[in-house]
Design a protein around this motif. Structure first.
Motif, PDB file in Angstrom:
ATOM      1  N   HIS A   1      -5.062  22.897  -3.761  1.00 21.85           N
ATOM      2  CA  HIS A   1      -5.413  22.184  -2.535  1.00 21.85           C
ATOM      3  C   HIS A   1      -5.511  23.172  -1.378  1.00 21.85           C
ATOM      4  CE1 HIS A   1      -0.831  21.899  -2.216  1.00 21.85           C
ATOM      5  NE2 HIS A   1      -1.176  22.545  -1.122  1.00 21.85           N
ATOM      6  N   LYS A   2      -6.115  22.695  -0.311  1.00 23.84           N
ATOM      7  CA  LYS A   2      -6.206  23.469   0.914  1.00 23.84           C
ATOM      8  C   LYS A   2      -5.084  23.048   1.857  1.00 23.84           C
ATOM      9  CE  LYS A   2      -9.059  25.954   1.804  1.00 23.84           C
ATOM     10  NZ  LYS A   2      -9.119  27.418   1.576  1.00 23.84           N
TER      11      LYS A   2
ATOM     12  N   THR B   1      -0.292  15.210   3.629  1.00 22.96           N
ATOM     13  CA  THR B   1       1.055  15.423   4.147  1.00 22.96           C
ATOM     14  C   THR B   1       1.870  16.261   3.169  1.00 22.96           C
ATOM     15  OG1 THR B   1       0.960  13.287   5.267  1.00 22.96           O
ATOM     16  CG2 THR B   1       3.147  14.280   4.946  1.00 22.96           C
ATOM     17  N   GLY B   2       2.440  17.338   3.673  1.00 22.17           N
ATOM     18  CA  GLY B   2       3.234  18.226   2.828  1.00 22.17           C
ATOM     19  C   GLY B   2       2.482  19.435   2.336  1.00 22.17           C
ATOM     20  N   ALA B   3       1.148  19.476   2.534  1.00 17.54           N
ATOM     21  CA  ALA B   3       0.357  20.637   2.112  1.00 17.54           C
ATOM     22  C   ALA B   3       0.453  21.714   3.185  1.00 17.54           C
ATOM     23  CB  ALA B   3      -1.093  20.230   1.863  1.00 17.54           C
ATOM     24  N   MET B   4       1.551  22.461   3.167  1.00 17.51           N
ATOM     25  CA  MET B   4       1.837  23.432   4.219  1.00 17.51           C
ATOM     26  C   MET B   4       1.108  24.758   4.029  1.00 17.51           C
ATOM     27  SD  MET B   4       3.750  21.504   5.938  1.00 17.51           S
ATOM     28  CE  MET B   4       4.290  22.654   7.209  1.00 17.51           C
TER      29      MET B   4
END
Length: 562
Positions: A261-262, A267-270
């Motif tokens: 993922h980018k 939410t949570g994709a830091m």
């Protein structure tokens, strides 16, 4: 960045010969390699006989004058009979097995103009078998020889099937590869042996997806890893072995885990995440329990298999990954396709090579060689030499090969059993008392799985509510159960039954909320189940411990609940 050119070849004692100044007037094949106007040889691995050391040194000096950028490694090949096929092959084979090929940065050319005919054939064999991961190279003199003209060089690919001796060598290599896939275990089951022989042929000749079906514990993961190691040794793969159990992938995290993922895509994709498919680039991806993947992930996987490209979660551009796929399943994917739970186009794509691995109880003749192998393996790991006495081994095998032993966990059960025997063996001997105790333990374990109405690993007809009754009585005392409404007792018992049959909280939640989850935008089955259990003072860890017969011996009472 262009790859470096590395040539592997023999010194030509006649064609490369000549000690005086006149040597510059003749065509010399090895000199012609470094004299090509448009080709740079960065390194030359040159085999020579001990008696031709002086000629090899002179040739290296001549190459240094013509091509200073070429490093020449002289390799002394002490072969008693250069016309003995087996001796020459063994010498070249041993060198190749110890050589550090770097196919990411170098390309390899096997020079076949010099050397004896036997040496040339052996060089053919090494390239064809991929022990030398390159192509064949032939040099030819100019049509009209004039001093200083290099002649020509040609990269070629030959069909070696007409060489019977080489075919025999291939057969020997295939036998070695089959033994490797079986870890050297002399299995006796004819069906299984034929299966492994075909898997070996497919593994070294094809990059198409492969599907391994069979019950849990039949060795799908182990076989996939061995195939990876075999292909790695043949220089057919360069990347990593990446394994994932698809039953652990649930909800929004499934696509992210597989395809990456980018940053900020949810939410949570830091931070950016590469994903397992990209991690497996130029390697092998083993997707165990592929039937557990959601339909959306199945569609993305199909595109990745066919096009070697896919779109990470939240990304605007596709990324590439050239991986080989091996899938595993303990389900009948044909039935899953018919039920609409598995895409028919994905099944068609991974169904080219499908192999159904038999369970241990379907291979009783293979139990003894596997027991022998496990005793040696566990003994080595513990630093002890352990053996059965004759009577104890006979009794253990009689039980293990009988209908009394269902081996519902297959090789996991067998490995655990042998580990216990080796660990408890006093003085390095496994005797009758130890075997009798182990048989009693196994019967007790399997009896718990086959109680009336109970579904164990071997499969059966137990309904979830009946399975939960035992857990209900384990987790709650009689007073607490009596304090529940009958509705709560029946519902909780059914829920606990599903938990008893599920390896993870997420899996149990998926089964319990399978219908309603289709109508929800945000799917978090595990959280729904966790909140339900919490109303009764339960946690997944406590349920898991009760399933194993471990954990807090104090059951929940009517006073401690909620």
């Amino acid at each position: 960045m262009a790859k470096r050119n590395v040539v592997i070849g023999y010194l030509g004692s006649q064609l490369d010969g000549g000690l005086g100044a006149g040597r510059w007037e003749k065509w010399r094949p090895t000199i012609s390699l470094v004299s090509q106007p448009d080709v740079v040889v960065h390194r030359l691995e040159l085999f020579h006989a001990p008696q031709h050391q002086a000629l090899a040194e002179l040739l290296r000096a001549d190459i240094a004058k013509l091509s200073p950028e070429t490093d020449v490694n002289l390799i002394e090949s002490a072969v008693d009979d250069p016309w003995d096929f087996g001796e020459v092959y063994a010498s070249l084979y041993d060198w190749a097995r110890g050589y550090r090929f770097d196919t990411s940065h170098e390309q390899y050319w096997a020079h076949i103009t010099t050397g004896t005919h036997v040496g040339q054939i052996c060089m053919f064999l090494m390239v064809e078998a991929r022990f030398i991961p390159g192509v064949l190279l032939q040099t030819s003199p100019p049509r009209k020889q004039r001093g200083g003209e290099p002649g020509t060089m040609t990269l070629i690919d030959l069909d070696l099937s007409r060489y019977d001796r080489i075919a025999q060598r291939f057969q020997a290599e295939q036998s070695d590869a089959v033994a490797f896939l079986k870890s050297g275990i002399a299995t006796r089951n004819a069906r299984f042996n034929r299966l492994i022989e075909e898997i070996e042929r497919v593994a070294v000749q094809s990059r198409a997806p492969m599907l391994l079906a069979g019950p849990t514990g039949a060795g799908k993961s182990f076989l996939a890893r061995r195939m990876y190691q075999l292909k790695l040794a043949r220089h057919q793969l360069e990347g990593a072995f990446v394994e994932v159990n698809c039953a652990t992938l649930r909800g929004d995290g499934a696509a992210s885990t597989l395809f990456g993922h980018k940053k900020g895509s949810f939410t949570g994709a830091m931070a950016d995440r590469a994903g397992l498919l990209r991690t497996a680039d130029r390697g092998l991806l083993f997707l165990d329990e592929i039937g557990e993947l959601g339909l959306d992930e199945q569609a993305m996987l199909l595109k990745a298999i066919e096009e070697k490209r896919f779109l990470p979660v939240g990304a605007d551009r596709e990324v590439a990954s050239d991986f080989q796929l091996i899938a595993g399943t303990n389900r009948d994917l044909r039935a899953e396709v018919a039920a609409g739970r598995f895409r028919d186009d994905l099944f068609a794509r991974i169904n080219l090579w499908t192999y159904n691995l038999p369970g241990l109880r379907d291979r009783p003749e293979d139990i003894e060689p596997n027991v022998d192998h496990l005793v040696q393996q566990v003994g080595r790991e513990s630093g002890r030499a352990v053996r059965f006495n004759a009577e104890a081994k006979a009794r253990y095998l009689a039980f293990a090969q009988s209908p009394r032993a269902p081996w519902s966990g297959n090789f996991r059960d067998l490995s655990a059993s042998v580990t216990r025997l080796v660990t408890l063996a006093e003085g390095g001997r496994i005797g009758l008392p130890l075997v009798d105790a182990e048989i009693a333990r196994l019967e007790w374990l399997w009896e718990r799985e086959t109680l009336p109405g109970r579904t164990g690993r071997a499969g059966g007809g137990r309904r979830p509510g009946a399975a939960g009754e035992a857990l209900l009585e384990t987790l709650f005392d009689a007073e607490a159960i009596q304090a529940m409404d009958l509705f709560d007792q029946v519902q909780l018992s059914a829920v606990l039954g599903v938990c008893a049959e599920s390896p993870t909280l997420s899996e149990a939640g998926r089964r319990l909320f399978q219908a309603s989850r289709q109508a929800r935008r945000v799917v978090n089955d595990a959280d729904r189940l966790r909140k339900y259990l919490l109303k009764f003072g339960l946690s997944w860890d406590r349920i898991a411990a009760a399933k194993r017969g471990e954990g807090d011996p104090c059951r929940i009472s009517s006073l401690s609940r909620g």
